[in-house]
Design a protein around this motif. Structure first.
Motif, PDB file in Angstrom:
ATOM      1  N   GLN A 252       0.499  -1.282  -0.025  1.00  0.00           N
ATOM      2  CA  GLN A 252      -0.193   0.069   0.216  1.00  0.00           C
ATOM      3  C   GLN A 252       1.058   1.118   0.345  1.00  0.00           C
ATOM      4  OE1 GLN A 252      -2.781  -0.963   3.873  1.00  0.00           O
ATOM      5  NE2 GLN A 252      -3.674  -1.974   2.666  1.00  0.00           N
ATOM      6  N   MET A 253       2.031   1.155   0.872  1.00  0.00           N
ATOM      7  CA  MET A 253       2.510   2.536   0.823  1.00  0.00           C
ATOM      8  C   MET A 253       2.944   2.909  -0.489  1.00  0.00           C
ATOM      9  SD  MET A 253       5.190   2.663   4.036  1.00  0.00           S
ATOM     10  CE  MET A 253       5.799   0.969   4.113  1.00  0.00           C
ATOM     11  N   HIS A 254       3.792   1.600  -1.288  1.00  0.00           N
ATOM     12  CA  HIS A 254       4.026   1.813  -2.925  1.00  0.00           C
ATOM     13  C   HIS A 254       2.961   2.230  -3.912  1.00  0.00           C
ATOM     14  CE1 HIS A 254       6.695   0.029  -6.360  1.00  0.00           C
ATOM     15  NE2 HIS A 254       5.910   1.327  -7.383  1.00  0.00           N
ATOM     16  N   PHE A 255       1.413   1.501  -3.530  1.00  0.00           N
ATOM     17  CA  PHE A 255       0.560   1.809  -4.885  1.00  0.00           C
ATOM     18  C   PHE A 255      -0.474   2.409  -4.599  1.00  0.00           C
ATOM     19  CE2 PHE A 255       2.950  -1.722  -6.305  1.00  0.00           C
ATOM     20  CZ  PHE A 255       3.872  -1.130  -7.791  1.00  0.00           C
ATOM     21  N   ARG A 256      -1.043   2.517  -2.721  1.00  0.00           N
ATOM     22  CA  ARG A 256      -1.987   3.277  -3.023  1.00  0.00           C
ATOM     23  C   ARG A 256      -1.611   4.117  -1.056  1.00  0.00           C
ATOM     24  NH1 ARG A 256      -6.604   0.688  -0.770  1.00  0.00           N
ATOM     25  NH2 ARG A 256      -5.649   0.948   1.434  1.00  0.00           N
ATOM     26  N   PRO A 257      -0.328   4.935  -1.260  1.00  0.00           N
ATOM     27  CA  PRO A 257       0.101   5.353  -0.357  1.00  0.00           C
ATOM     28  C   PRO A 257      -1.265   6.737   1.512  1.00  0.00           C
ATOM     29  CG  PRO A 257       0.362   6.570  -2.307  1.00  0.00           C
ATOM     30  CD  PRO A 257       0.015   5.628  -2.796  1.00  0.00           C
ATOM     31  N   SER A 258      -2.059   6.795   0.469  1.00  0.00           N
ATOM     32  CA  SER A 258      -3.164   7.052   1.318  1.00  0.00           C
ATOM     33  C   SER A 258      -3.622   6.231   2.133  1.00  0.00           C
ATOM     34  CB  SER A 258      -4.784   7.701   0.332  1.00  0.00           C
ATOM     35  OG  SER A 258      -4.577   6.703  -0.561  1.00  0.00           O
ATOM     36  N   ASP A 259      -3.834   5.491   1.578  1.00  0.00           N
ATOM     37  CA  ASP A 259      -3.983   4.347   3.321  1.00  0.00           C
ATOM     38  C   ASP A 259      -3.118   2.838   3.644  1.00  0.00           C
ATOM     39  OD1 ASP A 259      -4.935   2.815   5.149  1.00  0.00           O
ATOM     40  OD2 ASP A 259      -6.975   2.758   4.415  1.00  0.00           O
ATOM     41  N   TYR A 260      -1.879   2.991   4.353  1.00  0.00           N
ATOM     42  CA  TYR A 260      -1.632   1.389   4.419  1.00  0.00           C
ATOM     43  C   TYR A 260      -1.556   1.426   5.611  1.00  0.00           C
ATOM     44  CZ  TYR A 260       1.675   5.379   6.560  1.00  0.00           C
ATOM     45  OH  TYR A 260       1.851   6.588   6.760  1.00  0.00           O
ATOM     46  N   SER A 261      -2.756   1.049   6.264  1.00  0.00           N
ATOM     47  CA  SER A 261      -2.963   0.525   7.452  1.00  0.00           C
ATOM     48  C   SER A 261      -2.421  -1.118   7.339  1.00  0.00           C
ATOM     49  CB  SER A 261      -4.215   1.137   7.869  1.00  0.00           C
ATOM     50  OG  SER A 261      -4.996   0.461   6.239  1.00  0.00           O
ATOM     51  N   GLY A 262      -2.239  -1.839   6.301  1.00  0.00           N
ATOM     52  CA  GLY A 262      -2.333  -2.400   6.013  1.00  0.00           C
ATOM     53  C   GLY A 262      -3.896  -3.640   6.216  1.00  0.00           C
ATOM     54  N   LYS A 263      -5.007  -3.060   5.735  1.00  0.00           N
ATOM     55  CA  LYS A 263      -6.358  -3.502   5.557  1.00  0.00           C
ATOM     56  C   LYS A 263      -6.482  -4.336   4.700  1.00  0.00           C
ATOM     57  CE  LYS A 263      -8.563  -0.514   9.006  1.00  0.00           C
ATOM     58  NZ  LYS A 263      -9.479   0.859   8.910  1.00  0.00           N
ATOM     59  N   ALA A 264      -7.297  -4.978   4.710  1.00  0.00           N
ATOM     60  CA  ALA A 264      -7.218  -6.207   2.936  1.00  0.00           C
ATOM     61  C   ALA A 264      -8.640  -5.855   2.628  1.00  0.00           C
ATOM     62  CB  ALA A 264      -7.274  -7.129   3.590  1.00  0.00           C
ATOM     63  N   ASP A 265      -8.303  -4.327   2.073  1.00  0.00           N
ATOM     64  CA  ASP A 265      -9.885  -3.869   1.445  1.00  0.00           C
ATOM     65  C   ASP A 265      -9.785  -4.422   0.199  1.00  0.00           C
ATOM     66  OD1 ASP A 265      -8.371  -2.258   0.367  1.00  0.00           O
ATOM     67  OD2 ASP A 265      -8.240  -0.896   2.127  1.00  0.00           O
ATOM     68  N   ALA A 266     -10.873  -3.950  -0.336  1.00  0.00           N
ATOM     69  CA  ALA A 266     -11.126  -4.433  -1.889  1.00  0.00           C
ATOM     70  C   ALA A 266     -10.587  -3.101  -2.788  1.00  0.00           C
ATOM     71  CB  ALA A 266     -12.378  -3.783  -2.289  1.00  0.00           C
ATOM     72  N   GLU A 267      -9.701  -2.162  -2.352  1.00  0.00           N
ATOM     73  CA  GLU A 267      -9.304  -1.305  -3.362  1.00  0.00           C
ATOM     74  C   GLU A 267      -7.652  -2.087  -3.431  1.00  0.00           C
ATOM     75  OE1 GLU A 267      -8.543   3.006  -4.792  1.00  0.00           O
ATOM     76  OE2 GLU A 267      -8.525   2.670  -2.585  1.00  0.00           O
ATOM     77  N   THR A 268      -7.846  -2.417  -2.396  1.00  0.00           N
ATOM     78  CA  THR A 268      -5.888  -3.109  -2.310  1.00  0.00           C
ATOM     79  C   THR A 268      -5.973  -4.218  -3.034  1.00  0.00           C
ATOM     80  OG1 THR A 268      -5.473  -2.289  -0.591  1.00  0.00           O
ATOM     81  CG2 THR A 268      -4.597  -4.021  -0.694  1.00  0.00           C
ATOM     82  N   GLU A 269      -7.154  -4.770  -2.457  1.00  0.00           N
ATOM     83  CA  GLU A 269      -6.910  -6.582  -3.740  1.00  0.00           C
ATOM     84  C   GLU A 269      -7.566  -5.842  -5.319  1.00  0.00           C
ATOM     85  OE1 GLU A 269     -10.694 -10.003  -4.177  1.00  0.00           O
ATOM     86  OE2 GLU A 269     -10.718  -8.563  -2.660  1.00  0.00           O
ATOM     87  N   ALA A 270      -8.011  -4.841  -5.707  1.00  0.00           N
ATOM     88  CA  ALA A 270      -8.534  -4.593  -7.391  1.00  0.00           C
ATOM     89  C   ALA A 270      -7.250  -4.080  -8.086  1.00  0.00           C
ATOM     90  CB  ALA A 270      -9.176  -3.919  -6.660  1.00  0.00           C
TER      91      ALA A 270
END
Length: 296
Positions: A252-270
Motif C-alpha cells: 500500500q505504501m507503494h501503490f496506495r499511499p493514501s491508506d497504508y494501514s495494512g487492511k485487506a480491503d477491496a481497493e488493495t485487492e483490485a
C-alpha cells in the motif's frame, strides 16, 4: 661479413618487434601466461543486474556519506539531500561500481529470487525518513530536485540493463517485514509516468473492484495470491496474520499511499489484481538459491 651480421641483427630485432607489437584480433585478448578467445559468445546469458532498488538513508548528507562509504553497508549511488550544493549541480555520488556488489538490500526476496544484493543496483537518497509523534509517524517530504535527479539516474540504469518496470522497487517491497523505505510519500506514480517503475491502470482497478466500495472488505486469500504473483514474499494462508499485514502495508505504501494501514480491503485487492494482469498475467513463482545478506 660485419655488414651481413648487422643486417641479420636488424632483421631479427624487427621481426621480434613486429611479433610483440602486432595487433590482436578483436576476439583475442592477451593475459599473463594465456590467451582468451571470445569468438563464440554463448546465447545463454543475461545481465547480472535485474533489479533497481530505491532507499532513503534516514540520515543527513554527512552521516549518509559516512555510513555508506566507511561503514559495513553500501550502495551504488547516493543522491544528495536538499541542503547539498551538489543537488543543484545534478551530481550524485557513485560509491560502488555497477559491476560490483553493494550491500544495500540484505535479506530480501522478489518473485522467489532471494538475497538481491547480487542482482541489483541500489540507489540511496538522503532523506530523514520519519519521526514519531504521539499518534503516528510523520514522514519527511521529498525535494522535487531529488526526484528529478533520481529519475535521470534511474532511467539511465534501466535502459542500460533492460530492467522491467516491475523490478524497480523500494526496500520495503523486497523486505516488507523489516523495512519501510522509501516510505509512503515517495512519488512512485510520478516516476511511473516518467517511464520508471510499474503502476496499475485505473480502468483495470475499476474492473476488479466490480462495483464494490474501495474500503469494502477484500479477500485476504486473493490478495496473498496476487501479491505473490506480482513479486512479494507473502504467506499463503488465507489469514490476515502479522506477516501478511506487514506485506500489505508495504504494498500500500507503494501503490496506495493514501491508506497504508495494512487492511485487506477491496481497493488493495483490485490494485494487486490489476498489477498482475498488466505485468504477470501468466506468472509463476520461481525459486533461486540464496546468496548474500548484507544491507543497510
Amino acid at each position: 661479413m660485419k655488414n651481413i651480421a648487422l643486417i641479420a641483427l636488424i632483421f631479427f630485432i624487427t621481426g621480434c618487434a613486429n611479433t610483440t607489437d602486432s595487433p590482436q584480433p578483436d576476439n583475442q585478448a592477451s593475459h599473463p601466461g594465456y590467451q582468451v578467445n571470445s569468438q563464440h559468445p554463448s546465447q545463454s546469458q543475461s545481465e547480472r543486474v535485474r533489479f533497481l532498488i530505491l532507499h532513503y538513508t534516514a540520515a543527513n548528507d554527512a552521516e549518509s556519506l559516512r555510513l555508506l562509504s566507511q561503514g559495513t553497508v553500501s550502495a551504488h549511488y547516493l543522491v544528495p539531500g536538499t541542503g547539498s550544493p551538489l543537488l543543484n549541480q545534478s551530481t550524485v555520488y557513485q560509491l560502488v561500481a555497477e559491476d560490483k556488489r553493494a550491500w544495500h538490500a540484505g535479506v530480501s526476496e522478489w518473485r522467489g529470487r532471494t538475497h538481491l544484493n547480487d542482482s541489483s543496483i541500489g540507489i540511496e537518497i538522503v532523506n530523514l525518513g520519519y519521526k514519531k509523534s504521539s499518534k503516528s509517524l510523520e514522514w519527511y517530504p521529498w525535494d522535487g530536485r531529488q526526484i528529478n535527479l533520481v529519475a535521470r539516474l534511474a532511467r539511465d540504469i534501466i535502459k542500460r540493463y533492460d530492467i522491467t518496470p516491475d523490478r524497480v522497487l523500494g526496500h520495503s517491497d523486497v523486505a516488507p517485514t523489516r523495512k519501510v523505505d522509501p516510505g509512503p510519500l515517495f512519488p512512485w506514480q510520478q516516476l511511473a509516468e516518467m517511464g520508471i517503475g510499474a503502476w496499475p491502470d485505473s480502468s483495470t482497478i475499476r474492473h476488479y473492484l466490480a462495483g464494490r466500495a474501495p474500503d469494502d472488505r477484500g479477500s485476504v486469500r486473493n490478495i496473498q495470491i496476487d501479491l505473490a504473483r506480482y513479486g512479494y514474499a507473502i504467506p499463503q494462508t488465507g489469514i490476515l496474520d502479522a506477516l501478511t499485514q506487514q506485506t500489505i502495508t508495504a504494498f500500500q505504501m507503494h501503490f496506495r499511499p493514501s491508506d497504508y494501514s495494512g487492511k485487506a480491503d477491496a481497493e488493495t485487492e483490485a490494485i494487486a489484481a490489476a498489477l498482475v494482469a498488466k505485468y504477470h498475467p501468466d506468472s509463476q513463482i520461481l525459486r533461486h538459491p540464496p546468496e548474500s545478506d548484507m544491507d543497510i
